[in-house]
Motif scaffolding. Structure first.
Motif, PDB file in Angstrom:
ATOM      1  N   ILE A   1      63.779  64.907 -13.273  1.00 43.41           N
ATOM      2  CA  ILE A   1      62.420  64.607 -13.339  1.00 43.41           C
ATOM      3  C   ILE A   1      62.383  63.722 -12.335  1.00 43.41           C
ATOM      4  O   ILE A   1      62.922  63.367 -11.236  1.00 43.41           O
ATOM      5  N   SER A   2      61.212  64.047 -11.463  1.00 39.54           N
ATOM      6  CA  SER A   2      60.249  63.425 -10.641  1.00 39.54           C
ATOM      7  C   SER A   2      59.892  61.697 -10.878  1.00 39.54           C
ATOM      8  O   SER A   2      60.081  61.573 -12.029  1.00 39.54           O
ATOM      9  N   ALA A   3      59.642  61.078 -10.369  1.00 37.50           N
ATOM     10  CA  ALA A   3      59.509  59.639  -9.886  1.00 37.50           C
ATOM     11  C   ALA A   3      58.282  59.466 -11.069  1.00 37.50           C
ATOM     12  O   ALA A   3      58.151  58.441 -11.575  1.00 37.50           O
ATOM     13  N   GLU A   4      57.210  60.546 -10.525  1.00 37.91           N
ATOM     14  CA  GLU A   4      55.528  60.256 -11.201  1.00 37.91           C
ATOM     15  C   GLU A   4      56.291  60.566 -13.233  1.00 37.91           C
ATOM     16  O   GLU A   4      55.381  60.053 -13.644  1.00 37.91           O
ATOM     17  N   GLU A   5      57.224  61.471 -13.125  1.00 45.77           N
ATOM     18  CA  GLU A   5      57.273  62.194 -14.993  1.00 45.77           C
ATOM     19  C   GLU A   5      57.997  60.895 -15.316  1.00 45.77           C
ATOM     20  O   GLU A   5      58.297  60.673 -16.223  1.00 45.77           O
ATOM     21  N   TYR A   6      58.862  60.364 -14.171  1.00 42.84           N
ATOM     22  CA  TYR A   6      60.113  58.901 -15.224  1.00 42.84           C
ATOM     23  C   TYR A   6      58.674  57.768 -15.234  1.00 42.84           C
ATOM     24  O   TYR A   6      58.753  57.138 -16.476  1.00 42.84           O
ATOM     25  N   ASN A   7      57.458  57.353 -14.302  1.00 39.22           N
ATOM     26  CA  ASN A   7      56.566  56.413 -15.136  1.00 39.22           C
ATOM     27  C   ASN A   7      56.070  56.952 -16.109  1.00 39.22           C
ATOM     28  O   ASN A   7      55.449  55.994 -16.637  1.00 39.22           O
ATOM     29  N   ALA A   8      55.652  58.126 -16.256  1.00 37.97           N
ATOM     30  CA  ALA A   8      55.128  58.198 -17.551  1.00 37.97           C
ATOM     31  C   ALA A   8      56.092  58.586 -18.848  1.00 37.97           C
ATOM     32  O   ALA A   8      55.217  58.479 -19.897  1.00 37.97           O
ATOM     33  N   LEU A   9      56.860  57.910 -18.633  1.00 39.91           N
ATOM     34  CA  LEU A   9      58.139  58.308 -20.119  1.00 39.91           C
ATOM     35  C   LEU A   9      58.202  56.777 -21.061  1.00 39.91           C
ATOM     36  O   LEU A   9      57.497  55.561 -20.071  1.00 39.91           O
ATOM     37  N   SER A  10      57.851  56.712 -21.619  1.00 42.71           N
ATOM     38  CA  SER A  10      57.704  55.892 -23.028  1.00 42.71           C
ATOM     39  C   SER A  10      59.287  54.182 -22.084  1.00 42.71           C
ATOM     40  O   SER A  10      60.493  54.993 -21.428  1.00 42.71           O
ATOM     41  N   ASP A  11      59.097  53.165 -22.310  1.00 39.15           N
ATOM     42  CA  ASP A  11      60.198  52.014 -22.374  1.00 39.15           C
ATOM     43  C   ASP A  11      61.222  52.795 -23.222  1.00 39.15           C
ATOM     44  O   ASP A  11      62.362  52.527 -22.360  1.00 39.15           O
TER      45      ASP A  11
ATOM     46  N   LYS B   1      66.721  54.940 -21.714  1.00 38.01           N
ATOM     47  CA  LYS B   1      67.744  55.690 -21.730  1.00 38.01           C
ATOM     48  C   LYS B   1      68.053  56.416 -20.774  1.00 38.01           C
ATOM     49  O   LYS B   1      69.636  57.294 -20.400  1.00 38.01           O
ATOM     50  N   PHE B   2      67.085  57.052 -19.605  1.00 42.51           N
ATOM     51  CA  PHE B   2      66.988  57.168 -18.311  1.00 42.51           C
ATOM     52  C   PHE B   2      68.236  56.407 -17.814  1.00 42.51           C
ATOM     53  O   PHE B   2      68.829  57.036 -16.949  1.00 42.51           O
ATOM     54  N   ASP B   3      68.114  55.044 -17.365  1.00 40.13           N
ATOM     55  CA  ASP B   3      68.653  54.593 -16.622  1.00 40.13           C
ATOM     56  C   ASP B   3      69.934  53.954 -17.340  1.00 40.13           C
ATOM     57  O   ASP B   3      70.833  53.856 -16.159  1.00 40.13           O
ATOM     58  N   GLN B   4      70.341  54.576 -18.106  1.00 37.60           N
ATOM     59  CA  GLN B   4      71.273  54.101 -18.877  1.00 37.60           C
ATOM     60  C   GLN B   4      72.034  55.948 -18.947  1.00 37.60           C
ATOM     61  O   GLN B   4      72.706  55.583 -18.527  1.00 37.60           O
ATOM     62  N   ALA B   5      71.608  56.791 -18.563  1.00 38.04           N
ATOM     63  CA  ALA B   5      72.565  57.774 -18.400  1.00 38.04           C
ATOM     64  C   ALA B   5      72.417  57.773 -16.826  1.00 38.04           C
ATOM     65  O   ALA B   5      73.603  58.957 -16.715  1.00 38.04           O
ATOM     66  N   THR B   6      72.183  57.360 -16.336  1.00 37.83           N
ATOM     67  CA  THR B   6      71.866  57.965 -15.029  1.00 37.83           C
ATOM     68  C   THR B   6      73.239  56.713 -13.903  1.00 37.83           C
ATOM     69  O   THR B   6      74.038  57.503 -12.742  1.00 37.83           O
TER      70      THR B   6
END
Length: 257
Positions: free
Chosen positions: A69-79, A84-89
């Motif tokens: 996902i893009s940075a904009e899409e990341y910012n739109a994610l819930s906390d 989850k995204f940070d753990q996955a990366t």
């Protein structure tokens, strides 16, 4: 009029050279793009890429998040999804096997690019000029310009190869291309751009400073681009010497008025 290049050189005009270059460049890109998928399969890039993607799919399934996902899409994610995204990366970046595979992919990309460009140069800048004679590419053939040795003799197969492989492929194409790649990977930074700029300036200086308006690849091969409609190109040095003798004899036999 003397036969020497210095006195009888019919340089190709800049407009003809530029037009021929644009046609050759377009054909070159089409050939390289056609060759690249073939090389990709031969060196196993596609298989390696699919394997690499399967690792991403595995971690995305484990953490239940899309990592592409893009940075904009990341910012739109819930906390919660951001966690989850940070753990996955973090898991992906700590996976040594995946990092090694990524390095292999980069190496294969460089290999595919290099081979595709090299084969394109061999086809368009070596094989075709040897078939057409006089160092003519498809673009040069269309606009009636040719390449000869600086002494006015037909270019040799060795010079064709030096001009294309050492000059155009190695120095003028792959060197700046790899620098750009290193810059994009944050491996060189400003230095890369400075070196590329210096090479471009050198190319311009060489073209302006030389009497033949040559390029760097011409300096390597000791060649010059000429207008074939008005330039005499001798097949051999012996033909050149014979012509010199004939002109000298004609001048000696001229009766003074």
């Amino acid at each position: 009029m003397g036969f020497y290049m210095n006195f009888d050189l019919q340089k190709a005009s800049l407009s003809k050279r530029l037009s021929a270059f644009l046609i050759d460049f377009l054909i070159f890109c089409l050939v390289a793009l056609a060759i690249a998928p073939i090389i990709s399969n031969l060196v196993g890039y596609n298989a390696k890429l699919n394997e690499f993607k399967s690792f991403y799919d595995k971690y995305e399934e484990i953490y239940g998040i899309d990592t592409n996902i893009s940075a904009e899409e990341y910012n739109a994610l819930s906390d919660a999804d951001k966690i989850k995204f940070d753990q996955a990366t973090a898991a992906i970046n700590s996976d040594k096997e995946m990092l090694d595979m990524y390095a292999d992919l980069i190496s294969l990309i460089l290999l595919v690019i290099s081979i595709s460009i090299l084969l394109s140069f061999i086809i368009l800048e070596v094989v075709i000029p040897l078939i057409f004679k006089n160092g003519q590419t498809l673009g040069k053939k269309i606009f009636g310009i040719a390449v000869m040795r600086t002494d006015g003799v037909r270019i040799t197969p060795f010079q064709v190869c030096v001009r294309a492989i050492l000059g155009k492929f190695t120095v003028e194409t792959m060197f700046p291309l790899f620098l750009l790649l290193f810059v994009s990977l944050d491996m060189m930074g400003l230095i890369g751009f400075l070196v590329i700029g210096a090479l471009l300036i050198l190319q311009i200086v060489v073209m302006i400073a030389t009497k033949t308006n040559s390029m760097i690849h011409d300096l390597f091969a000791v060649t010059v681009t000429v207008d074939l409609t008005s330039q005499t190109i001798f097949n051999t040095v012996d033909d050149l010497i014979e012509y010199k003798k004939r002109i000298a004899e004609e001048k000696a036999n001229e009766k003074p008025y």
